[in-house]
Design a protein around this motif. Structure first.
Motif, PDB file in Angstrom:
ATOM      1  N   UNK A   5       0.845  -1.201   0.000  1.00 53.71           N
ATOM      2  CA  UNK A   5       0.000   0.000   0.000  1.00 53.71           C
ATOM      3  C   UNK A   5       0.880   1.250   0.000  1.00 53.71           C
ATOM      4  N   UNK A   6       1.868   1.268   0.881  1.00 52.07           N
ATOM      5  CA  UNK A   6       2.773   2.417   0.965  1.00 52.07           C
ATOM      6  C   UNK A   6       3.449   2.649  -0.385  1.00 52.07           C
ATOM      7  N   UNK A   7       3.994   1.591  -0.965  1.00 59.14           N
ATOM      8  CA  UNK A   7       4.683   1.699  -2.253  1.00 59.14           C
ATOM      9  C   UNK A   7       3.734   2.166  -3.350  1.00 59.14           C
ATOM     10  N   UNK A   8       2.512   1.664  -3.345  1.00 58.36           N
ATOM     11  CA  UNK A   8       1.539   2.062  -4.367  1.00 58.36           C
ATOM     12  C   UNK A   8       1.207   3.546  -4.278  1.00 58.36           C
ATOM     13  N   UNK A   9       1.031   4.049  -3.076  1.00 59.95           N
ATOM     14  CA  UNK A   9       0.708   5.472  -2.905  1.00 59.95           C
ATOM     15  C   UNK A   9       1.889   6.331  -3.355  1.00 59.95           C
ATOM     16  N   UNK A  56      -8.080   9.435  -6.993  1.00 60.43           N
ATOM     17  CA  UNK A  56      -7.261  10.606  -7.308  1.00 60.43           C
ATOM     18  C   UNK A  56      -6.154  10.261  -8.304  1.00 60.43           C
ATOM     19  N   UNK A  57      -5.705   9.002  -8.273  1.00 58.17           N
ATOM     20  CA  UNK A  57      -4.659   8.555  -9.186  1.00 58.17           C
ATOM     21  C   UNK A  57      -5.236   8.034 -10.496  1.00 58.17           C
ATOM     22  N   UNK A  58      -6.577   8.040 -10.608  1.00 57.37           N
ATOM     23  CA  UNK A  58      -7.217   7.507 -11.801  1.00 57.37           C
ATOM     24  C   UNK A  58      -7.123   5.999 -11.869  1.00 57.37           C
ATOM     25  N   UNK A  59      -7.098   5.365 -10.700  1.00 58.12           N
ATOM     26  CA  UNK A  59      -6.953   3.916 -10.614  1.00 58.12           C
ATOM     27  C   UNK A  59      -8.090   3.319  -9.810  1.00 58.12           C
TER      28      UNK A  59
END
Length: 92
Positions: free
Chosen positions: A31-35, A81-84
């Motif tokens: 999760x951290x890496x994805x954000x 917000x990331x369009x994902x």
């Protein structure tokens, strides 16, 4: 990741207790890496993301530093917000 860190990590992962805890924390790391990666892809600051999502910048910082436990709704807002899309699954 620096070579020294990677070498130390590989050594520690040989310890069964350390490996068990490392594996337990893997979803949180993802999760951290994805954000962080998603924000970087869009050249977005934490402040930009805060303004877009309505999530306080300090909370975004805590999420990225592993010091927060974001709710499902917070993760949905970030993904949007990331369009994902947010994808959560149970796996064996």
């Amino acid at each position: 990741m620096t070579k020294n860190f990677r070498d130390t990590l590989n050594k520690e992962l040989k310890n069964p207790e350390f490996k068990t805890e490392w594996d337990r924390l893997e979803p949180e790391f993802q999760i951290i890496k994805s954000v962080i990666d998603s924000r970087a892809e869009l050249s977005m600051t934490q402040k930009d993301l805060s303004e877009l999502t309505g999530i306080h910048q300090s909370e975004i910082s805590k999420i990225e530093n592993g010091c927060a436990n974001p709710s499902f709704k917070t993760l949905e807002r970030l993904a949007s917000a990331f369009g994902k899309k947010l994808k959560i699954s149970f796996e064996n």
